[in-house]
Motif scaffolding. Structure first.
Motif, PDB file in Angstrom:
ATOM      1  N   TRP A 192       0.781  -1.232   0.000  1.00  0.00           N
ATOM      2  CA  TRP A 192       0.000   0.000   0.000  1.00  0.00           C
ATOM      3  C   TRP A 192       0.819   1.291   0.000  1.00  0.00           C
ATOM      4  O   TRP A 192       0.271   2.373  -0.077  1.00  0.00           O
ATOM      5  N   GLN A 240       0.407   6.124  -1.776  1.00  0.00           N
ATOM      6  CA  GLN A 240       0.830   7.367  -1.120  1.00  0.00           C
ATOM      7  C   GLN A 240       1.835   8.091  -2.003  1.00  0.00           C
ATOM      8  O   GLN A 240       3.046   8.029  -1.766  1.00  0.00           O
ATOM      9  N   VAL A 278      -7.928   7.705   6.026  1.00  0.00           N
ATOM     10  CA  VAL A 278      -6.861   7.084   6.832  1.00  0.00           C
ATOM     11  C   VAL A 278      -5.579   7.943   6.894  1.00  0.00           C
ATOM     12  O   VAL A 278      -4.466   7.455   6.683  1.00  0.00           O
ATOM     13  N   ARG A 311      -8.226   3.872 -13.751  1.00  0.00           N
ATOM     14  CA  ARG A 311      -9.009   3.526 -12.572  1.00  0.00           C
ATOM     15  C   ARG A 311      -8.785   4.713 -11.644  1.00  0.00           C
ATOM     16  O   ARG A 311      -7.624   5.053 -11.330  1.00  0.00           O
ATOM     17  N   ASP A 346      -8.713   6.045  -8.231  1.00  0.00           N
ATOM     18  CA  ASP A 346      -8.685   5.591  -6.839  1.00  0.00           C
ATOM     19  C   ASP A 346      -9.463   6.542  -5.928  1.00  0.00           C
ATOM     20  O   ASP A 346      -9.420   7.764  -6.104  1.00  0.00           O
ATOM     21  N   LYS A 360     -14.875   8.121  -4.297  1.00  0.00           N
ATOM     22  CA  LYS A 360     -15.886   8.527  -3.316  1.00  0.00           C
ATOM     23  C   LYS A 360     -15.445   9.764  -2.538  1.00  0.00           C
ATOM     24  O   LYS A 360     -16.270  10.547  -2.073  1.00  0.00           O
ATOM     25  N   HIS A 361     -14.128   9.893  -2.419  1.00  0.00           N
ATOM     26  CA  HIS A 361     -13.561  10.957  -1.590  1.00  0.00           C
ATOM     27  C   HIS A 361     -13.285  12.244  -2.357  1.00  0.00           C
ATOM     28  O   HIS A 361     -12.628  13.152  -1.847  1.00  0.00           O
ATOM     29  N   GLU A 397     -13.351   4.164  -8.503  1.00  0.00           N
ATOM     30  CA  GLU A 397     -13.491   3.298  -7.345  1.00  0.00           C
ATOM     31  C   GLU A 397     -14.397   3.961  -6.319  1.00  0.00           C
ATOM     32  O   GLU A 397     -13.996   4.918  -5.649  1.00  0.00           O
ATOM     33  N   GLU A 440     -24.889   4.033   2.828  1.00  0.00           N
ATOM     34  CA  GLU A 440     -24.044   5.189   3.114  1.00  0.00           C
ATOM     35  C   GLU A 440     -24.570   6.406   2.362  1.00  0.00           C
ATOM     36  O   GLU A 440     -25.317   6.277   1.399  1.00  0.00           O
ATOM     37  N   HIS A 464      -7.598  -5.944  -5.242  1.00  0.00           N
ATOM     38  CA  HIS A 464      -6.389  -6.018  -4.421  1.00  0.00           C
ATOM     39  C   HIS A 464      -6.661  -5.667  -2.966  1.00  0.00           C
ATOM     40  O   HIS A 464      -5.892  -6.025  -2.094  1.00  0.00           O
ATOM     41  N   ASP A 465      -7.727  -4.956  -2.700  1.00  0.00           N
ATOM     42  CA  ASP A 465      -8.091  -4.635  -1.309  1.00  0.00           C
ATOM     43  C   ASP A 465      -8.877  -5.781  -0.674  1.00  0.00           C
ATOM     44  O   ASP A 465      -8.469  -6.338   0.341  1.00  0.00           O
ATOM     45  N   HIS A 475      -9.069  -5.550   3.114  1.00  0.00           N
ATOM     46  CA  HIS A 475      -9.229  -4.090   3.047  1.00  0.00           C
ATOM     47  C   HIS A 475     -10.461  -3.792   2.199  1.00  0.00           C
ATOM     48  O   HIS A 475     -10.991  -4.669   1.525  1.00  0.00           O
TER      49      HIS A 475
HETATM   50  C1  ARE Z   1      -2.068   2.884   5.160  1.00  0.00           C
HETATM   51  C2  ARE Z   1      -2.328   2.331   6.536  1.00  0.00           C
HETATM   52  C3  ARE Z   1      -3.141   3.309   7.363  1.00  0.00           C
HETATM   53  C4  ARE Z   1      -2.427   4.654   7.429  1.00  0.00           C
HETATM   54  C5  ARE Z   1      -2.184   5.140   6.009  1.00  0.00           C
HETATM   55  C6  ARE Z   1      -1.409   6.438   5.954  1.00  0.00           C
HETATM   56  O1  ARE Z   1      -3.014   1.080   6.430  1.00  0.00           O
HETATM   57  O2  ARE Z   1      -3.301   2.788   8.685  1.00  0.00           O
HETATM   58  O3  ARE Z   1      -3.203   5.598   8.133  1.00  0.00           O
HETATM   59  O4  ARE Z   1      -1.451   4.154   5.285  1.00  0.00           O
HETATM   60  O5  ARE Z   1      -0.178   6.267   6.544  1.00  0.00           O
HETATM   61  C7  ARE Z   1      -4.426   1.471   0.658  1.00  0.00           C
HETATM   62  C8  ARE Z   1      -4.585   0.600   1.894  1.00  0.00           C
HETATM   63  C9  ARE Z   1      -4.572   1.417   3.166  1.00  0.00           C
HETATM   64  C10 ARE Z   1      -3.326   2.281   3.208  1.00  0.00           C
HETATM   65  C11 ARE Z   1      -3.396   3.195   1.994  1.00  0.00           C
HETATM   66  C12 ARE Z   1      -2.223   4.162   1.915  1.00  0.00           C
HETATM   67  O6  ARE Z   1      -5.805  -0.120   1.802  1.00  0.00           O
HETATM   68  O7  ARE Z   1      -4.567   0.515   4.278  1.00  0.00           O
HETATM   69  O8  ARE Z   1      -3.294   3.032   4.425  1.00  0.00           O
HETATM   70  O9  ARE Z   1      -3.347   2.373   0.806  1.00  0.00           O
HETATM   71  O10 ARE Z   1      -1.026   3.474   1.895  1.00  0.00           O
HETATM   72  C13 ARE Z   1     -12.150   3.191   1.839  1.00  0.00           C
HETATM   73  C14 ARE Z   1     -12.102   4.079   0.595  1.00  0.00           C
HETATM   74  C15 ARE Z   1     -11.540   3.373  -0.611  1.00  0.00           C
HETATM   75  C16 ARE Z   1     -10.206   2.687  -0.291  1.00  0.00           C
HETATM   76  C17 ARE Z   1     -10.487   1.716   0.859  1.00  0.00           C
HETATM   77  C18 ARE Z   1      -9.220   0.932   1.247  1.00  0.00           C
HETATM   78  O11 ARE Z   1     -13.402   4.595   0.333  1.00  0.00           O
HETATM   79  O12 ARE Z   1     -11.345   4.338  -1.625  1.00  0.00           O
HETATM   80  O13 ARE Z   1     -10.935   2.478   2.002  1.00  0.00           O
HETATM   81  N1  ARE Z   1      -9.634   2.005  -1.456  1.00  0.00           N
HETATM   82  C19 ARE Z   1      -8.566   2.650  -2.265  1.00  0.00           C
HETATM   83  C20 ARE Z   1      -7.498   1.675  -2.720  1.00  0.00           C
HETATM   84  C21 ARE Z   1      -6.670   1.243  -1.540  1.00  0.00           C
HETATM   85  C22 ARE Z   1      -5.913   2.431  -0.971  1.00  0.00           C
HETATM   86  C23 ARE Z   1      -6.660   3.693  -1.056  1.00  0.00           C
HETATM   87  C24 ARE Z   1      -7.914   3.795  -1.625  1.00  0.00           C
HETATM   88  C25 ARE Z   1      -5.956   4.909  -0.667  1.00  0.00           C
HETATM   89  O14 ARE Z   1      -8.076   0.620  -3.427  1.00  0.00           O
HETATM   90  O15 ARE Z   1      -5.777   0.211  -1.867  1.00  0.00           O
HETATM   91  O16 ARE Z   1      -5.604   2.192   0.419  1.00  0.00           O
HETATM   92  O17 ARE Z   1      -5.256   5.352  -1.830  1.00  0.00           O
HETATM   93  C26 ARE Z   1     -16.498   0.953   3.919  1.00  0.00           C
HETATM   94  C27 ARE Z   1     -16.650   2.226   3.095  1.00  0.00           C
HETATM   95  C28 ARE Z   1     -15.533   2.353   2.070  1.00  0.00           C
HETATM   96  C29 ARE Z   1     -14.174   2.201   2.735  1.00  0.00           C
HETATM   97  C30 ARE Z   1     -14.132   0.854   3.469  1.00  0.00           C
HETATM   98  C31 ARE Z   1     -12.799   0.627   4.166  1.00  0.00           C
HETATM   99  O18 ARE Z   1     -16.756  -0.172   3.100  1.00  0.00           O
HETATM  100  O19 ARE Z   1     -17.883   2.211   2.415  1.00  0.00           O
HETATM  101  O20 ARE Z   1     -15.614   3.613   1.451  1.00  0.00           O
HETATM  102  O21 ARE Z   1     -13.182   2.220   1.698  1.00  0.00           O
HETATM  103  O22 ARE Z   1     -15.182   0.817   4.436  1.00  0.00           O
HETATM  104  O23 ARE Z   1     -12.586   1.618   5.114  1.00  0.00           O
END
Ligand code: ARE
Ligand code: CA
Length: 490
Positions: A59, A63, A163, A195, A197, A200-201, A233, A240, A299-300, A305
């Motif tokens: 992950w 970032q 996060v 895609r 990413d 929603k945000h 995504e 929600e 991948h999540d 995740h």
């Molecule tokens: C990591 C650490 C965190 C830390 C952060 C910053 O895990 O603890 O705070 O770094 O240091 C991915 C990982 C995360 C990771 C992040 C950055 O999954 O764990 O954080 O990369 O390295 C929500 C979003 C959705 C998101 C999912 C994961 O709405 O957009 O969370 N998915 C995308 C990607 C991920 C990626 C990110 C976004 C960030 O596919 O791979 O994160 O770029 C309910 C809600 C959803 C919510 C879900 C989970 O279902 O409806 O909206 O999804 O809960 O919270």
């Protein structure tokens, strides 16, 4: 923005998660083009933070710290070479665009980035773009932590930190412009779309402006006036404040209900049965067909995740996973994406791709039997999945037809007169004669084998001149399903 611009009638997209650009280029030429995959979703190509605790998690790529095209998958030249070579064999490249945020607020200061570019997370200083604190939603977010605390508050979800990831102020022309420049550079290099990413945000209005400023696709490979394919995504399982429908006019949207429901059905949880999927698609409350990007796992949610929970099927549940992927590829609903994973230690959901001691990603090793080694799973190369990707190409445009079910977990359906598939997910034999809708003749089952010249390496299915065929599938078969299509005719 809803059209993937696939070549040669190809249909399925594959996500080559964490693959290096050199390996993707080779895969386009040696496997994806010959087998008929339409395109590849690649991991984020921008320079990201480099994390060591935990050690090089997958992950870290979510970032970004600059928009230099220099990542764990390779440098800009390797990326350009890959895009060119894939396009030259008609395989499209879709980029995972992380544009909602930069790195986490606690990302520190220094050059711990994939290509050594300096940044300072605390000061929100990313000089190589450049972004400064002015370009982030600091003043706008109203939560005490600065993070998203309540998904039912739309303003929080879009203006606070997901996060702790530093949230970009995309209502500002400057920030929008930098994001669009990044995406346009990739479009000019030849990618077919994105895609997006964490859509929603981001406010749909901001995205409208950003997408509107994107270039048309490169005319070296695409028709003049082609707009980039966009799939956003957005996790919406219902319940929600933010709904996928807000994003429909902007492009396609990920349909997370699809994988969650199909997992429940094939696991036979909550009283679900395969026979209930007769009206699979919009009939199950999924979004309109023309908006949907569908997948069994991503991948999540393959590692807990993102959305979906423990109903999600993955390669770890190989037998029913293959059935679910086959169902998706046989069914007309949505643009389908196949997942291609690496193995990880399941108690460590952060584990990055197969790597060497120095953290560099290992090459994808391909075995003589077409499977992969060295920790790469390559689901897209599993015979049953590859052959169903071909099935999807062969039946394109044909209606869902000739449905049959036993009222339980044995079902069959066709695609006009071009293809037919039968599933047995019950704990007993299937032994039935069905109307396939196909022209009479002998067909090779593309699940147990495939046509090899005039020969079939798997089961042969004889379709009578009346279109009827006898199917026998044991519940103990390696893969309790059978699929035939026009090009598997012997
Ligand atoms: C990591 C650490 C965190 C830390 C952060 C910053 O895990 O603890 O705070 O770094 O240091 C991915 C990982 C995360 C990771 C992040 C950055 O999954 O764990 O954080 O990369 O390295 C929500 C979003 C959705 C998101 C999912 C994961 O709405 O957009 O969370 N998915 C995308 C990607 C991920 C990626 C990110 C976004 C960030 O596919 O791979 O994160 O770029 C309910 C809600 C959803 C919510 C879900 C989970 O279902 O409806 O909206 O999804 O809960 O919270
Ligand atoms: Ca945001």
């Amino acid at each position: 923005y809803h059209n993937p611009h696939a070549k040669h009638g190809r249909q399925a997209i594959v996500h080559l998660f964490e693959w290096k650009w050199n390996d993707i280029a080779a895969e386009c030429e040696r496997f994806l083009a010959p087998k008929g995959y339409a395109g590849v979703q690649i991991s984020p190509p921008a320079e990201s933070i480099l994390l060591t605790s935990p050690w090089r998690p997958w992950w870290e790529r979510y970032q970004p710290i600059s928009y230099n095209l220099c990542s764990r998958s390779g440098n800009e030249n390797e990326l350009r070479d890959m895009i060119t070579r894939c396009n030259n064999v008609g395989v499209n490249i879709y980029v995972d665009a992380v544009i909602n945020h930069m790195c986490g607020a606690g990302g520190g200061e220094g050059t711990h980035s994939t290509c050594g570019t300096y940044f300072n997370a605390k000061k929100m200083d990313f000089p190589s773009i450049p972004f400064s604190s002015f370009d982030f939603n600091e003043g706008k977010c109203k939560t005490a932590s600065g993070d998203i605390e309540n998904y039912n508050d739309i303003n929080q979800v879009r203006d606070c930190r997901l996060v702790s990831l530093l949230d970009l102020a995309l209502e500002k022309d400057y920030a929008r412009g930098k994001v669009a420049d990044y995406m346009n550079k990739l479009i000019d290099m030849g990618v077919a779309g994105f895609r997006v990413d964490a859509s929603k945000h981001m406010w749909p209005g901001d995205l409208t402006v950003i997408y509107g400023s994107l270039h048309n696709l490169n005319t070296r490979w695409f028709n003049g006036g082609s707009r980039p394919f966009i799939f956003q995504e957005v996790i919406d399982m219902g319940g929600e404040a933010i709904q996928t429908s807000e994003y429909f006019p902007l492009g396609r949207v990920t349909e997370f209900k699809y994988g969650a429901k199909i997992g429940t059905v094939f696991r036979k949880w909550n009283g679900e049965k395969l026979s209930y999927t007769k009206n699979w698609g919009e009939g199950w409350g999924f979004m309109p067909d023309g908006n949907a990007l569908v997948f069994i796992d991503n991948h999540d949610n393959q590692r807990g995740h993102g959305g979906g929970g423990n109903t999600i099927l993955t390669f770890w549940d190989a037998r029913i996973y293959k059935m679910a992927v086959a169902y998706m590829l046989a069914h007309p609903y949505g643009v389908a994406r196949v997942m291609s994973s690496f193995r990880w230690n399941r108690t460590d959901d952060w584990q990055g791709p197969p790597s060497h001691e120095d953290g560099s990603t290992k090459d994808v090793h391909v075995n003589a039997d077409d499977t992969c080694g060295d920790g790469w799973v390559c689901e897209h190369r599993w015979r049953q999945i590859t052959n169903m990707a071909t099935f999807r190409n062969v039946v394109t445009g044909q209606p869902h037809s000739n449905w049959w079910d036993n009222g339980n977990n044995q079902v069959a359906f066709g695609r006009g007169n071009r293809g037919f598939i039968v599933f047995n997910n019950d704990d007993w034999h299937l032994d039935v004669t069905l109307n396939t809708g196909m022209p009479g003749g002998a067909y090779c089952d593309v699940i147990s084998g495939q046509r090899d010249g005039g020969r079939c390496t798997g089961k042969t299915i004889n379709v009578g001149d009346d279109g009827r065929a006898h199917f026998k599938i044991s519940n103990t078969d390696e893969d309790p399903m059978v699929a035939i299509h026009a090009d598997s005719k012997l």
